[in-house]
Every structure is written in C-alpha cells, then in structure tokens.
Scaffold this motif. Structure first.
Motif, PDB file in Angstrom:
ATOM      1  N   ILE A   1       0.853  -1.199   0.000  1.00 25.61           N
ATOM      2  CA  ILE A   1       0.000   0.000   0.000  1.00 25.61           C
ATOM      3  C   ILE A   1       0.886   1.246   0.000  1.00 25.61           C
ATOM      4  CG2 ILE A   1      -1.557   1.379   1.452  1.00 25.61           C
ATOM      5  CD1 ILE A   1      -2.992  -1.290   2.134  1.00 25.61           C
ATOM      6  N   GLU A   2       1.902   1.267   0.833  1.00 25.24           N
ATOM      7  CA  GLU A   2       2.806   2.427   0.880  1.00 25.24           C
ATOM      8  C   GLU A   2       3.565   2.581  -0.433  1.00 25.24           C
ATOM      9  OE1 GLU A   2       2.614   4.778   3.192  1.00 25.24           O
ATOM     10  OE2 GLU A   2       0.982   3.491   3.911  1.00 25.24           O
TER      11      GLU A   2
ATOM     12  N   TYR B   1       2.648   1.667  -3.525  1.00 21.81           N
ATOM     13  CA  TYR B   1       1.785   2.153  -4.600  1.00 21.81           C
ATOM     14  C   TYR B   1       1.289   3.577  -4.336  1.00 21.81           C
ATOM     15  CZ  TYR B   1       2.209  -2.160  -7.124  1.00 21.81           C
ATOM     16  OH  TYR B   1       2.727  -3.201  -7.846  1.00 21.81           O
ATOM     17  N   LYS B   2       1.137   3.956  -3.081  1.00 18.15           N
ATOM     18  CA  LYS B   2       0.860   5.359  -2.764  1.00 18.15           C
ATOM     19  C   LYS B   2       2.029   6.221  -3.228  1.00 18.15           C
ATOM     20  CE  LYS B   2      -2.210   5.065   1.271  1.00 18.15           C
ATOM     21  NZ  LYS B   2      -2.268   5.244   2.746  1.00 18.15           N
TER      22      LYS B   2
ATOM     23  N   GLU C   1      -4.037   6.701  -6.077  1.00 20.20           N
ATOM     24  CA  GLU C   1      -4.947   7.044  -4.990  1.00 20.20           C
ATOM     25  C   GLU C   1      -5.560   5.782  -4.392  1.00 20.20           C
ATOM     26  OE1 GLU C   1      -9.235   9.254  -4.316  1.00 20.20           O
ATOM     27  OE2 GLU C   1      -8.049   9.808  -6.081  1.00 20.20           O
ATOM     28  N   PHE C   2      -5.380   5.609  -3.080  1.00 19.18           N
ATOM     29  CA  PHE C   2      -5.961   4.481  -2.364  1.00 19.18           C
ATOM     30  C   PHE C   2      -7.477   4.615  -2.385  1.00 19.18           C
ATOM     31  CE2 PHE C   2      -7.506   2.565   1.612  1.00 19.18           C
ATOM     32  CZ  PHE C   2      -7.011   1.277   1.469  1.00 19.18           C
TER      33      PHE C   2
ATOM     34  N   PHE D   1      -6.518   0.523  -5.587  1.00 20.48           N
ATOM     35  CA  PHE D   1      -6.019   1.853  -5.908  1.00 20.48           C
ATOM     36  C   PHE D   1      -6.616   2.288  -7.235  1.00 20.48           C
ATOM     37  CE2 PHE D   1      -2.825   0.423  -3.013  1.00 20.48           C
ATOM     38  CZ  PHE D   1      -2.365   1.586  -2.402  1.00 20.48           C
TER      39      PHE D   1
END
Length: 156
Positions: A19-20, A22-23, A28-29, A40
């Motif tokens: 998650i971190e 791809y952020k 956008e999550f 995302f």
C-alpha cells in the motif's frame, strides 16, 4: 462491447508495505477488504488496481502474469528515471536496454516508449506511452535516439 480495462490484480506478500509503495507511485488508495485486498485508482472512478496479499508471489515471473503497464505522458516518461530514483525506486533492464532512459519498441505503423521497474514482490511495472511513427521504423532504440531521428518532422 469492451470499452477499456476496469481492473487488474497483482499478488503481494505484505499488503501494508505494498500500500505504501503504490501510494508512493501516486496512485490514490480507494479501499481495502479484510486486510488481504486493497484497491487503488488508476483513473478515478474508471479503472483500478487490486493488490491481494497471498503466498502466490512465489510464482515465477513471466510477462503474461504479474505485470501492469501504466499509461503516462511523453513528458512524464522522459522524466521517469529521475522521478523513480527520487522516490527510492529503481528502474530495471528490459528487452536488453539498460535502465538509463526510456526506450522505444517500434512496429510498423506504431511505437511505444517505456521504462520498467519492479514492486517489492518482483511484480513487473511499466510506464508506457504511445508514439507517432510516421517513418514506420521497426527497430528498438532509446528514446533520445528516436527523438533525434524525428527532429526534422517536428513531432517532438
């Protein structure tokens, strides 16, 4: 009937870490489910990427699986190697091209410029944009070489 790609999925070993990651790419999550799946937006309300926490990340990479290509602008692609380095991500060699700048894969009537990199689980990621190919070039080269060949045509 088909109007575009709605979603694609990748396996990941650590959902929180991914998650971190791809952020950090600027996606956008959207949401997650049961700490095993996160989505995302690639294009808000149009297409998204699902990340599934699983042991399937051990499946050996092949271009037909565990690969996503993100469409970017030509200007974005030109700056992609620097942008990736600034984010702490490493572009990687692909198709025999060192990751020093984007490269072009040309075919009769079309061409694409691209750069490849991997996420923490070795999923293959790519930034890509379509290029005009008025000279119907069919060879592979770095983007700077492509631009030099097309200077007289004022495409760039």
């Amino acid at each position: 009937m088909i109007k575009g790609l709605y979603e694609a999925h990748l396996p990941v070993s650590n959902l929180k870490q991914s998650i971190e990651y791809y952020k950090g790419l600027g996606l956008e999550f959207s949401h997650s489910h049961e700490d095993k799946l996160a989505f995302f937006w690639i294009e808000k309300d149009k297409s998204w990427l699902g990340l599934w926490e699983t042991d399937k990340v051990e499946i050996e990479y092949h271009p037909s699986i565990r690969h996503i290509a993100f469409q970017v602008t030509l200007e974005g692609l030109k700056n992609s190697v620097t942008w990736l380095h600034e984010k702490g991500y490493e572009p990687r060699e692909a198709f025999g091209f060192k990751p020093i700048e984007p490269f072009v894969m040309a075919h009769s009537g079309m061409a694409h410029a691209k750069i490849h990199f991997n996420d923490p689980d070795g999923n293959s990621l790519e930034f890509i944009c379509k290029l005009p190919n008025p000279k119907n070039i069919t060879k592979r080269m770095y983007l700077s070489e492509w631009e030099e060949l097309h200077k007289a045509t004022k495409i760039f």
